[in-house]
Motif scaffolding. Structure first.
Motif, short mmCIF file in Angstrom:
data_model
loop_
_atom_site.label_atom_id
_atom_site.label_comp_id
_atom_site.label_asym_id
_atom_site.label_seq_id
_atom_site.Cartn_x
_atom_site.Cartn_y
_atom_site.Cartn_z
N LEU A 278 80.36 146.26 44.16
CA LEU A 278 79.07 145.18 44.49
C LEU A 278 78.22 145.22 43.37
O LEU A 278 77.47 144.12 43.21
CB LEU A 278 78.76 145.68 46.08
CG LEU A 278 79.88 145.41 47.00
CD1 LEU A 278 79.20 145.94 48.38
CD2 LEU A 278 80.00 143.85 47.32
N ARG A 279 77.73 146.15 43.09
CA ARG A 279 76.75 146.21 42.05
C ARG A 279 77.09 145.62 40.53
O ARG A 279 76.42 145.20 39.94
CB ARG A 279 76.32 147.86 41.72
CG ARG A 279 75.38 148.39 43.12
CD ARG A 279 74.86 149.81 42.55
NE ARG A 279 73.92 150.08 43.68
CZ ARG A 279 73.59 151.57 44.07
NH1 ARG A 279 74.38 152.49 43.41
NH2 ARG A 279 72.87 151.88 44.87
N LYS A 280 78.37 145.77 40.39
CA LYS A 280 79.08 145.35 39.13
C LYS A 280 79.06 143.82 39.15
O LYS A 280 78.69 142.94 38.42
CB LYS A 280 80.53 145.64 38.98
CG LYS A 280 80.92 145.65 37.48
CD LYS A 280 82.49 146.24 37.53
CE LYS A 280 82.07 147.75 37.57
NZ LYS A 280 83.61 148.35 37.24
N ASP A 281 79.29 143.44 40.62
CA ASP A 281 79.38 142.03 40.68
C ASP A 281 77.82 141.25 40.56
O ASP A 281 77.82 140.09 39.82
CB ASP A 281 79.76 141.61 42.27
CG ASP A 281 81.29 141.99 42.39
OD1 ASP A 281 81.95 141.92 41.33
OD2 ASP A 281 81.57 142.06 43.50
N ILE A 282 76.89 142.04 41.05
CA ILE A 282 75.43 141.65 40.90
C ILE A 282 75.13 141.64 39.38
O ILE A 282 74.42 140.70 38.96
CB ILE A 282 74.65 142.81 41.75
CG1 ILE A 282 74.62 142.27 43.23
CG2 ILE A 282 73.02 142.42 41.37
CD1 ILE A 282 73.65 143.02 44.02
N ASP A 283 75.47 142.67 38.73
CA ASP A 283 75.22 142.67 37.45
C ASP A 283 75.79 141.59 36.77
O ASP A 283 75.17 141.05 35.58
CB ASP A 283 75.75 143.97 36.62
CG ASP A 283 75.06 145.11 37.14
OD1 ASP A 283 74.05 145.27 37.57
OD2 ASP A 283 75.73 146.34 36.98
N LYS A 284 77.16 141.15 36.87
CA LYS A 284 77.48 139.69 36.04
C LYS A 284 76.75 138.64 36.73
O LYS A 284 76.47 137.88 35.69
CB LYS A 284 78.88 139.87 36.84
CG LYS A 284 79.73 138.67 36.02
CD LYS A 284 81.17 138.51 36.53
CE LYS A 284 82.06 139.95 36.47
NZ LYS A 284 83.50 139.78 36.93
N LEU A 285 76.25 138.47 37.74
CA LEU A 285 75.59 137.36 38.19
C LEU A 285 74.14 137.27 37.83
O LEU A 285 73.85 136.33 37.04
CB LEU A 285 75.36 137.38 39.86
CG LEU A 285 76.79 137.04 40.55
CD1 LEU A 285 76.44 137.25 41.97
CD2 LEU A 285 76.88 135.59 40.02
N ASP A 286 73.67 138.58 37.29
CA ASP A 286 72.26 138.57 36.83
C ASP A 286 72.37 138.17 35.30
O ASP A 286 71.55 137.53 34.95
CB ASP A 286 71.66 140.06 36.87
CG ASP A 286 71.34 140.68 38.47
OD1 ASP A 286 71.00 139.66 39.12
OD2 ASP A 286 70.96 141.68 38.31
N ASP A 287 73.49 138.72 34.66
CA ASP A 287 73.52 138.10 33.34
C ASP A 287 73.75 136.70 33.26
O ASP A 287 73.12 136.28 32.43
CB ASP A 287 74.96 138.73 32.69
CG ASP A 287 74.68 140.22 32.46
OD1 ASP A 287 73.58 140.94 32.38
OD2 ASP A 287 75.92 141.03 32.37
N GLN A 288 74.33 136.07 34.21
CA GLN A 288 74.62 134.69 34.34
C GLN A 288 73.21 134.09 34.42
O GLN A 288 72.77 132.82 33.81
CB GLN A 288 75.63 134.18 35.14
CG GLN A 288 76.99 134.62 35.02
CD GLN A 288 78.07 134.23 36.17
OE1 GLN A 288 77.42 133.35 36.87
NE2 GLN A 288 78.98 134.91 36.12
N ILE A 289 72.30 134.52 35.35
CA ILE A 289 71.08 133.93 35.57
C ILE A 289 70.18 134.04 34.25
O ILE A 289 69.43 133.01 33.86
CB ILE A 289 70.35 134.92 36.80
CG1 ILE A 289 70.95 134.57 38.06
CG2 ILE A 289 68.86 134.35 36.74
CD1 ILE A 289 70.47 135.45 39.15
#
Length: 368
Positions: A278-289
């Motif tokens: 789940l944290r990896k998913d957040i990291d990916k979205l943070d990079d996109q943001i």
């Protein structure tokens, strides 16, 4: 950026096992009978680790009850002897430190008004040199992380290694349900900067009324804070100070019994694997943001250049109002909190204004 304080873990100077540290007692020591009766009831709950009471009370305006004074230290000392509970009180001067230590006070705390004044904190720090006593430092009245950290550093440099912070909320002009706004983000920043520093929550001063205390206390534990300091009076209705935010010892016991204590970490590998994913998913979205924000700022720069070349002001109020209205509606439809959305948009807008201002004050390439 992480800061280094030479401190020892809370468990090494006050071991409560797996339970949080609970400090409780009246806002003010009023009479010997009141202090002793409250102390015995708190001790009998089996849930309180330290007895607190204000001896010297810094008040906002003169003429209000400013504490019973040094005689109250003897009442605290007797309560300690009769109940076995360690005792703590607030100190605001070197003389307070000397008198409290002479009376056998086990833990000292520095109040919000004192934390806001480096001269006062330094005076207290100088009085603590060579003394092995735990010190708790409340956040300053105003939301100033540097002042809070600075006070902790001053006490630490005096040789005090048994150190903790108290999160008691911050003064705000905004009228809300709280006496002092929690501003959890500041407490989180402190925990992030000094990970080994224990942080204790003061729900009484945050809430200003007893009804909200369970909510704030639970949130404090959910934020991985190491304990609570709660004002408790044998009869809050006749308390000389802060009557509305004090609870009876029985009410405090019931409150503590109903709080859920959660662990910061788990040894369950399945849990850890799921959390990591789940944290990896957040990291990916943070990079996109971050990428999207970068792309947005590039367009902002082009807008700044266009405005400069056409002598148009940076701030277009109607456009800003339109952004707030449209984005808030979209955010609401996507079930995002309105206040969060507005704050986020304000941050982005402020950065956009800053970038355009830089461009406005540079000449076009053709003229340079």
């Amino acid at each position: 950026m992480k800061q280094t304080l030479d401190i020892v873990p809370l468990k090494s100077w006050f071991d409560t096992g797996d339970a949080p540290l609970i400090i409780a007692g009246p806002c003010s020591a009023e009479t010997e009978e009141q202090v002793l009766a409250t102390a015995h009831l708190l001790a009998n709950t089996g849930r309180v680790n330290v007895l607190r009471a204000g001896i010297w009370k810094p008040r906002t305006r003169p003429g209000e009850f400013e504490g019973i004074g040094s005689i109250g230290l003897q009442w605290l000392r007797r309560a300690k002897e009769e109940t076995g509970l360690p005792i703590t009180t607030e100190v605001a001067t070197a003389k307070h430190v000397e008198e409290a230590l002479a009376a056998g006070v086990d833990i000292l705390w520095i109040g919000a008004r004192s934390t806001a004044n480096p001269f006062t904190v330094q005076e207290i720090a100088d009085a603590l040199k060579g003394v092995d006593v735990p010190v708790l430092v409340k956040n300053p009245v105003n939301p100033d992380l540097s002042l809070w950290l600075g006070a902790l550093e001053r006490i630490n440099r005096a040789g005090v290694k048994k150190l903790a912070a108290i999160h008691r909320g911050f003064s705000s002009y905004e009228k809300t349900a709280f006496r002092n706004e929690p501003m959890w983000d500041i407490a989180i920043q402190l925990k992030t900067m000094v990970p080994d520093l224990p942080v204790i929550n003061d729900p009484s001063h945050i809430c200003g009324n007893r009804e909200l205390i369970p909510y704030i206390a639970q949130k404090a534990f959910d934020m991985d804070m190491q304990g609570l300091i709660v004002e408790s009076h044998i009869d809050p209705s006749v308390a000389w100070t802060d009557a509305k935010q004090q609870v009876t010892p029985q009410a405090l016991s019931d409150l503590l019994a109903n709080l859920a204590l959660r662990h910061a970490k788990s040894d369950d590998p399945v849990f850890e694997d799921k959390l990591a994913q789940l944290r990896k998913d957040i990291d990916k979205l943070d990079d996109q943001i971050i990428k999207i924000l970068s792309d947005r700022m590039k367009i902002v720069e082009k807008i700044g250049e266009y405005k400069r070349d056409n002598n148009v002001t940076i701030l277009q109020v109607s456009r800003w109002d339109e952004i707030i209205q449209k984005r808030s509606n979209v955010a609401q439809a996507l079930k995002l909190d309105k206040e969060f959305t507005v704050k986020l948009l304000e941050l982005i807008h402020n950065e956009s204004i800053r970038k355009q201002n830089e461009i406005m004050n540079t000449k076009p390439v053709a003229e340079a």
